[in-house]
Motif scaffolding. Sequence first.
Motif, PDB file in Angstrom:
ATOM      1  N   ARG A   1      93.728  45.218 -25.512  1.00 41.54           N
ATOM      2  CA  ARG A   1      93.347  45.236 -24.099  1.00 41.54           C
ATOM      3  C   ARG A   1      94.395  46.042 -23.328  1.00 41.54           C
TER       4      ARG A   1
ATOM      5  N   ASN B   1      94.488  48.334 -19.409  1.00 44.49           N
ATOM      6  CA  ASN B   1      93.825  48.976 -18.281  1.00 44.49           C
ATOM      7  C   ASN B   1      94.810  49.040 -17.119  1.00 44.49           C
TER       8      ASN B   1
ATOM      9  N   LEU C   1      95.170  47.320 -14.578  1.00 42.03           N
ATOM     10  CA  LEU C   1      95.671  46.030 -14.124  1.00 42.03           C
ATOM     11  C   LEU C   1      96.397  45.248 -15.211  1.00 42.03           C
ATOM     12  N   ASP C   2      96.291  45.690 -16.453  1.00 41.82           N
ATOM     13  CA  ASP C   2      96.852  44.936 -17.582  1.00 41.82           C
ATOM     14  C   ASP C   2      97.500  45.912 -18.567  1.00 41.82           C
TER      15      ASP C   2
ATOM     16  N   PHE D   1      88.235  46.531 -22.641  1.00 42.03           N
ATOM     17  CA  PHE D   1      88.192  46.197 -21.212  1.00 42.03           C
ATOM     18  C   PHE D   1      88.903  47.282 -20.392  1.00 42.03           C
TER      19      PHE D   1
ATOM     20  N   ALA E   1      88.756  46.479 -16.929  1.00 43.98           N
ATOM     21  CA  ALA E   1      89.148  45.092 -16.669  1.00 43.98           C
ATOM     22  C   ALA E   1      87.932  44.182 -16.549  1.00 43.98           C
ATOM     23  N   ASN E   2      86.961  44.404 -17.434  1.00 52.31           N
ATOM     24  CA  ASN E   2      85.731  43.595 -17.446  1.00 52.31           C
ATOM     25  C   ASN E   2      85.046  43.594 -16.085  1.00 52.31           C
TER      26      ASN E   2
ATOM     27  N   LEU F   1      87.828  46.397 -12.054  1.00 49.67           N
ATOM     28  CA  LEU F   1      88.257  47.681 -11.499  1.00 49.67           C
ATOM     29  C   LEU F   1      87.124  48.465 -10.857  1.00 49.67           C
TER      30      LEU F   1
END
Length: 295
Positions: free
Chosen positions: A191, A193, A195-196, A217, A220-221, A224
């Motif tokens: 994972r 992205n 944000l992560d 993701f 971010a699923n 985003l």
Amino acid sequence: MSSVPPPVPPPAPSDGAFLLGGELPVRRLGYGTAQLTGPGYWGPRGDRRDAVAVLRAAVEQGVTLIDTADNYGPGVAEELVAEALHPYREDLVIATKGGVVRTGDSSWHIAGRPERLRAMCEASLRRLRTDRIDLYQLHRLDPQVPMAEQLGALDALRQEGKIRYIGLDTLTADQLEQALSLTGIASVQNRFNLLDRASDAVLKVCETHGLAFLPWFPLANGALTGEEAASLDGIAERHGATRGQIALAWLLHRSPVLCPTPGTGSPAHLAENLGARGIRLTTEDMSRLEALASA
């Protein structure tokens, strides 16, 4: 794989190409098939003809990397890939995954015994209607089975010509280094992205060894593309883009080994995602986005 000549390629996008395994070119913005299955990746989603149409549209719009898994459905996504795209174009790379057994929409069981991995791979070969899978990814490392045994099973399948390259999904940087000491690895899926960025250390290992990093993701699923990502609006407006396109463009600019494979069952959303290929983020854009990711 069986192949047919590819059509004349579209103009070169900003996603460029990545050499999988150091030799097999793929365009870096691919397509993931999880969203072609039902909630929890269980069963079919909607009309099968719509799923087939989206897969074909992805390839028609220049996608050369299709990422799927045996447990999406289970079996449903792989069957759709074959129905839509077989016989496969010579420039099309099919990646799938094994090592997880599904018994329900919320039931996942890791299964890394060598005999199970072999059976899963051979079942994927049948569903995909091919003699060799381009990229076969271990969906999860089984903590109950030594890594050497799991990778040894995949290496044996590679030596038999049933898979071309081995990939790994969801692991730490230390585990990746250990895996690389045991056999050749072509890709990683973790994972990652805007944000992560918890897998930044894994990304660095991939960069060092020239491995593809397929972030799952990547949007971010959905976070985003929604109001949670309103902070992207200024950059998006300057580029005439959507929030999701900026998030995907950030991945393409962030590292040359990142190969996102966002999924969708919507032709319009597919076209939007692929529009990220033409976005050229500036140094200032990247600085602002990096700050958002660190916030």
